[in-house]
Design a protein around this motif. Structure first.
Motif, mmCIF file in Angstrom:
data_model
loop_
_atom_site.group_PDB
_atom_site.id
_atom_site.type_symbol
_atom_site.label_atom_id
_atom_site.label_comp_id
_atom_site.label_asym_id
_atom_site.label_seq_id
_atom_site.Cartn_x
_atom_site.Cartn_y
_atom_site.Cartn_z
ATOM 1 N N TYR A 1 0.823 -1.208 0.000
ATOM 2 C CA TYR A 1 0.000 0.000 0.000
ATOM 3 C C TYR A 1 0.857 1.257 0.000
ATOM 4 C CZ TYR A 1 -0.201 0.734 5.206
ATOM 5 O OH TYR A 1 0.067 0.969 6.525
ATOM 6 N N THR A 2 2.039 1.204 0.593
ATOM 7 C CA THR A 2 2.947 2.363 0.535
ATOM 8 C C THR A 2 3.388 2.610 -0.907
ATOM 9 O OG1 THR A 2 3.673 1.954 2.800
ATOM 10 C CG2 THR A 2 5.119 3.307 1.417
ATOM 11 N N ASP A 3 3.720 1.538 -1.612
ATOM 12 C CA ASP A 3 4.091 1.637 -3.028
ATOM 13 C C ASP A 3 2.917 2.151 -3.862
ATOM 14 O OD1 ASP A 3 5.886 0.943 -5.381
ATOM 15 O OD2 ASP A 3 4.141 -0.318 -5.803
ATOM 16 N N SER A 4 1.719 1.670 -3.575
ATOM 17 C CA SER A 4 0.530 2.110 -4.314
ATOM 18 C C SER A 4 0.256 3.586 -4.107
ATOM 19 C CB SER A 4 -0.694 1.300 -3.879
ATOM 20 O OG SER A 4 -0.548 -0.027 -4.260
ATOM 21 N N GLN A 5 0.478 4.049 -2.888
ATOM 22 C CA GLN A 5 0.268 5.472 -2.592
ATOM 23 C C GLN A 5 1.185 6.337 -3.460
ATOM 24 O OE1 GLN A 5 1.051 6.455 1.530
ATOM 25 N NE2 GLN A 5 -0.700 7.825 1.554
ATOM 26 N N ILE A 6 2.418 5.909 -3.630
ATOM 27 C CA ILE A 6 3.369 6.634 -4.486
ATOM 28 C C ILE A 6 2.887 6.601 -5.938
ATOM 29 C CG2 ILE A 6 5.719 6.574 -5.434
ATOM 30 C CD1 ILE A 6 6.541 5.490 -2.573
ATOM 31 N N LYS A 7 2.460 5.437 -6.399
ATOM 32 C CA LYS A 7 1.992 5.302 -7.782
ATOM 33 C C LYS A 7 0.733 6.137 -8.035
ATOM 34 C CE LYS A 7 3.992 0.872 -9.141
ATOM 35 N NZ LYS A 7 4.998 0.699 -8.114
ATOM 36 N N ARG B 1 -1.522 -1.984 -19.869
ATOM 37 C CA ARG B 1 -1.110 -2.374 -21.227
ATOM 38 C C ARG B 1 -1.881 -1.605 -22.294
ATOM 39 N NH1 ARG B 1 -0.465 -7.975 -18.899
ATOM 40 N NH2 ARG B 1 1.798 -8.183 -18.718
ATOM 41 N N VAL B 2 -3.143 -1.326 -22.031
ATOM 42 C CA VAL B 2 -3.918 -0.481 -22.950
ATOM 43 C C VAL B 2 -3.296 0.910 -23.001
ATOM 44 C CG1 VAL B 2 -6.143 0.678 -23.293
ATOM 45 C CG2 VAL B 2 -6.085 -1.762 -22.730
ATOM 46 N N ILE B 3 -3.003 1.463 -21.843
ATOM 47 C CA ILE B 3 -2.408 2.802 -21.782
ATOM 48 C C ILE B 3 -1.035 2.801 -22.440
ATOM 49 C CG2 ILE B 3 -1.525 4.609 -20.234
ATOM 50 C CD1 ILE B 3 -3.800 3.769 -18.275
ATOM 51 N N LEU B 4 -0.266 1.741 -22.252
ATOM 52 C CA LEU B 4 1.053 1.632 -22.891
ATOM 53 C C LEU B 4 0.927 1.716 -24.410
ATOM 54 C CD1 LEU B 4 4.125 1.073 -22.436
ATOM 55 C CD2 LEU B 4 3.569 -1.351 -22.696
ATOM 56 N N GLY B 5 -0.051 1.011 -24.956
ATOM 57 C CA GLY B 5 -0.270 1.065 -26.404
ATOM 58 C C GLY B 5 -0.686 2.447 -26.864
ATOM 59 N N LEU B 6 -1.579 3.069 -26.107
ATOM 60 C CA LEU B 6 -2.035 4.422 -26.463
ATOM 61 C C LEU B 6 -0.903 5.441 -26.361
ATOM 62 C CD1 LEU B 6 -5.450 4.448 -24.542
ATOM 63 C CD2 LEU B 6 -5.126 4.299 -27.026
ATOM 64 N N ASP C 1 7.422 0.716 -16.411
ATOM 65 C CA ASP C 1 7.940 0.468 -15.064
ATOM 66 C C ASP C 1 6.910 -0.231 -14.186
ATOM 67 O OD1 ASP C 1 10.295 1.697 -15.842
ATOM 68 O OD2 ASP C 1 9.905 3.563 -14.758
ATOM 69 N N PHE C 2 5.671 0.248 -14.217
ATOM 70 C CA PHE C 2 4.601 -0.361 -13.421
ATOM 71 C C PHE C 2 4.415 -1.828 -13.822
ATOM 72 C CE2 PHE C 2 1.731 3.559 -12.285
ATOM 73 C CZ PHE C 2 2.814 4.201 -11.717
#
Length: 157
Positions: free
Chosen positions: A57-63, A119-124, A139-140
């Motif tokens: 959750y700490t990592d998610s907060q950063i993301k 992956r959708v966003i990566l393609g876009l 990275d994600f």
């Protein structure tokens, strides 16, 4: 001129920001799931998983912050209400999970859903020549794929 200050196509960046908002909503639900798992986990794996869920959750907060700032960089407005998150999210919601296996499976399923969106966003972002968003998604994805592998190993799969 149909370009943003970043030199990217305005329509493409608007669509990217929309998709990033979907990712933001899903990460917020994932984050809340992790908080609940951290608080409610019980059993022989308590000490191990209590710490691991906090790490997640700490990592998610950063993301979450990185995603919101990327939306702003693309001249969008990040979602910021729980009602918007619930409406937009497809990540499964965990409710009162205290079982270790069930909790880890929720994390794996949530990360799998996040990967689909990323992956959708990566393609876009690739099509839009948006290297900033592209790099973030890469990275994600790499990190989450490794986490899924490790959690599946923990599950014995």
């Amino acid at each position: 001129m149909n370009k943003t200050i970043l030199g990217l196509d305005k329509k493409e960046t608007e669509y990217l920001a929309l998709n990033l908002n979907g990712l933001l909503a899903n990460f917020q639900i994932y984050y809340q799931n992790l908080r609940g798992l951290h608080w409610n986990i019980k059993g022989k794996n308590f000490f191990e998983l209590h710490v691991k869920f906090e790490e997640f959750y700490t990592d998610s907060q950063i993301k979450i912050d990185e995603i919101a700032e990327r939306i702003l960089t693309l001249q969008g407005t990040p979602l910021h209400t729980f009602s918007d998150y619930i409406k937009e999210a497809s990540v499964p919601v965990g409710n009162n999970i205290s079982n270790d296996v069930e909790g880890v499976e929720l994390v794996v399923n949530s990360l799998s859903e996040l990967l689909k969106i990323e992956r959708v966003i990566l393609g876009l972002s690739d099509e839009a020549s948006d290297e900033g968003t592209n790099s973030m998604m890469s990275d994600f994805i790499a990190e989450q794929e490794k986490t899924i592998w490790m959690l599946n190993a923990w599950l014995g799969k």
